[in-house]
Scaffold this motif. Sequence first.
Motif, PDB file in Angstrom:
ATOM      1  N   SER A   1       0.927  -1.036  -0.025  1.00 43.42           N
ATOM      2  CA  SER A   1       0.105  -0.031   0.044  1.00 43.42           C
ATOM      3  C   SER A   1       0.867   1.153  -0.019  1.00 43.42           C
TER       4      SER A   1
ATOM      5  N   GLY B   1      -4.963   1.858   3.334  1.00 45.75           N
ATOM      6  CA  GLY B   1      -5.909   0.792   2.815  1.00 45.75           C
ATOM      7  C   GLY B   1      -7.119   0.403   3.744  1.00 45.75           C
TER       8      GLY B   1
ATOM      9  N   ARG C   1      -8.976   5.407   1.883  1.00 38.84           N
ATOM     10  CA  ARG C   1      -8.359   5.037   0.671  1.00 38.84           C
ATOM     11  C   ARG C   1      -8.085   6.422  -0.139  1.00 38.84           C
TER      12      ARG C   1
ATOM     13  N   TYR D   1      -0.514   5.986   4.237  1.00 37.70           N
ATOM     14  CA  TYR D   1      -0.564   5.283   5.583  1.00 37.70           C
ATOM     15  C   TYR D   1      -0.508   6.431   6.511  1.00 37.70           C
TER      16      TYR D   1
ATOM     17  N   ASP E   1      -6.890  -2.243  -5.016  1.00 34.69           N
ATOM     18  CA  ASP E   1      -7.686  -0.925  -4.753  1.00 34.69           C
ATOM     19  C   ASP E   1      -6.819   0.253  -5.291  1.00 34.69           C
TER      20      ASP E   1
ATOM     21  N   TYR F   1      -3.322  -0.117  -3.076  1.00 31.73           N
ATOM     22  CA  TYR F   1      -3.610  -0.880  -2.073  1.00 31.73           C
ATOM     23  C   TYR F   1      -3.625  -2.624  -2.469  1.00 31.73           C
TER      24      TYR F   1
ATOM     25  N   ALA G   1     -11.900  -4.592   2.610  1.00 30.05           N
ATOM     26  CA  ALA G   1     -11.412  -3.422   3.412  1.00 30.05           C
ATOM     27  C   ALA G   1     -12.104  -3.489   4.652  1.00 30.05           C
TER      28      ALA G   1
END
Length: 699
Positions: A386, A593, A597, A601, A675, A692, A698
Motif C-alpha cells: 500500500s 488501505g 483510501r 498510510y 484498490d 492498495y 477493506a
Amino acid sequence: MAKPGTAPAKGPDAPKPSDQPQSADPRSDAPIVPDAEFDSALPPLSNDLNAPLEPMSAAPPVVATPATATTSATTVSGDVLPPTGPADPQLAQSLIPLSSFDTTPLQTAADIKDKDAPEIRYETATKGLDTAGSGLEAEYKALSALAEGKGKAANATQVAARGREDEALAVRLLKSLGYYDATAISTIETIPDADKTKPARLKATVSAQPGRLYSLSSITVQANATTPPDLVRQQLPLKVGDPIEAARIQGAEANVSLTLPQQGYPFVKVGERDILLDDQTPTGAYTLPVDTGPRASFGQLRTEGDPVFNLEHLGLFPRFKSGGLYDNRMTDDLRDALVATSQFSTVSVEPVRTGTVNPDGTEQVDLLVRQSAGKPRSLGGNVGYSTGQGFRAEGTWQHRNLFPYEGAVIASVIAGTQEQGLSGTFRRANAGRRDKTFSLTAGANHSNYDAYDAFTTSVGVRWSYDSTPIWQKPLTYYYGGELVGTNESVYDFTQGKDVRRTYGIVALPGQVRFDRSDSLLNPTKGYRLTLNLSPETSVQGSVKPYIRTMIEGTFYYPVSSSIVIAGRAKAGSIQGVDRDDLAPSRRYYGGGGGSVRGYGYQRLGPFDPNGNPVGGRSLNEFALEARYRFGDFGIVPFIDAGNSYESSTPNLSSLRYGAGIGGRFYTSFGPMRFDVATPLNPRKGDGKIALYISIGQAF
C-alpha cells in the motif's frame, strides 16, 4: 408321354392324339414315385441318438466342360430352353486367394472427423409442456437431447433418434409432476430455405399431452408407536388432494428422515413408498412404511482410532448432557467443533446402541468418535502493498499440538520495506471450555513510517472467546494484559525538533463484538458492532494513566445476487492524557488501505512543521462500497471519508474524502483486493494516486 431329354416324335408314324397315353393330372393323388421305391432309397436309421454319424459316400467327380462360344438348346421336361449366349469369361477364372483380400475396416460415420462429415441444421420446438407447469419447459430444455445437439446433426436419422429420446424425457417429466397418462410424440419436417442455393433445414417438434393430474386419495403411514403419538405423520407434510408430484413426495419423506433424529429417534429408516393408482378417479393411495427404531437419550462418549484427544478433552466439546433426549443437531455440532480444531485428517461422530433402557423408557445411545490424526505442522503467509506502508510480507510456522491437547506454538516473521519483526506465540485452544483460547505472545518489531520510527518489544497475555471458520458466533470477546517497551522518534514542539524517547506502557486491552453477518471472510448481508476498550498507563518520566476507546459498525446489504452495498462507520477517542505525552505508536492516525483510501498510510491528521503526521487523540472514518461480483471476479467502486484530530473528541468539520475503484479475485481463503484511489480534497503534499493490495475485504 415323351421321355425326359428327348423330343416328341413327328411325321406319319407318330401316334394319333387319341392313341397316346394321357398324362397324369397334376392334381391327382397318385405319387410320382411309389412309396416302396422311395423308402427303399432311404438309408437305414438308428434309434440311438448318440450314435456316431455315418460316413457320407463320395460324390461322383464333376467333369468340367470347356466353355464354348455358344451352347446348344436344352430340353427340360419337354420344353426347349433358348440358347444361353456367350459364357462370361470371369466365371471361368479361378477364385482369388483369401490371403490377397484387403482386410482394412470400412470407415464409419463415427470415424469421420467433424470437419469432414456432412452436416445438417435443424430447429426445435415444443408443444404442450407449458400447460403442465411454468418451470417444466425450462427443465426439459436443460435435459433435451435435441437441445444438446445445438441444432447440428450428421443426418436426419440422428435428428429423429434425438426426438425419440426427448419423447421419453417429456413423458418422464410429466409423470414426475403427477400426469401419469402423459404421452408425447416427435415429428420431423423439412423447412425450405428462402435462398435456393442453401440446403433445406429440419424442424423437430416434440408435442406432449399431459392428460389428467393424479392426486392423493389417502395417506397411510405404517410405523410403530412414537412419543408423541403420530410423530411420523406430523412430520410428513402431505395431505389428501395434493398432486402426486415426485419432488413433493421425496421432500416430505426427507423431512421425516431429517426431523425424527432431532426428536429422539437416531435410527429411523424410511422404507419404500407404495402408490396404488386408480385411473378411473384419477387418484393414488399412498402408503409409507417407517421403522423408527428406539427412542433414545444421550449416553457416554467413546473413541477409537488415533488418540489425538483423550476422552477428558473430548468432553469439553459437547453442548448436551448425558441423559438428555437425543438430537442429531447436537451430534453434528460436536463433529463440526472437532473439525474446527484442524487437528484431524478425518473425524466422525455416530450414535451407537447400548441396549440399556433408562427409567423414562428411552434407550441410552453412546457417541462413537473415530479419530484420524492430521499433520500438526503448517506454513502460512500473506503479502501486501500500500502507498505509504510499502511492501509487507508475513510468514508463519505453526505446530498445532506441540503441547497436548491443542497447545500450539506459532512463530512469525515480518519482512517489509517499512516494517520488520519477529514474534512467538503459545496458544491453548479450548482451554478448559469449548472455544475459549488462552495465548501468550512475545515479540520485537521495528517500524519506520512518516509518523514515527520505533523499536518495540512487547509481551502480552489474552483470553478470548472466538468464532471459528465453521462456527461463527454472534457474540465474541477478548481481554488480557500487555507490557510494551518502545523507543520512538517524536517531534518535540517545545524544542522544535525530532527527539527520541523511551516509553513503558502497561495496557489492559479488551474487545466485545456483536456479529450478525453471514461470513467471517466475505460477508454479503447482516451487520457487525465492535467496541474496543483499553485502560493504559504510559511511563515516560512520570506515570500518566489514560483510556483508549474505539467503536466501529459495519453493515452489508444485498441489492441482488451479484451486488452488495457495504458501509462502515468508526470513531475513537483517548481520554486522560495530552497528545504529546502519548507514545506516537499509541496515537490515532487516519489514511491507508484500512482507513481512508486515497491518502497515504497514517497521513491524515495534524502535521509537524516538517510535514510529517503527528497523530491525534480522536478519529472518525466512514466508507461506502458497491461490491459487484461476477464469478470469481469483482469490481468495487467506493468512497471513503475521515480524519484524526488533536482533541479527544472527533468532529465532522475537517473530513477528508477519497474515492476509487477496486478489483477482487475470490479464492477459497478469501478475496484478493486491488484498490486504486485518489484524494478528492487533497492537501499540499498528498499524492494523486494511492494503491492498495492485500488479502480480504477493506471491512
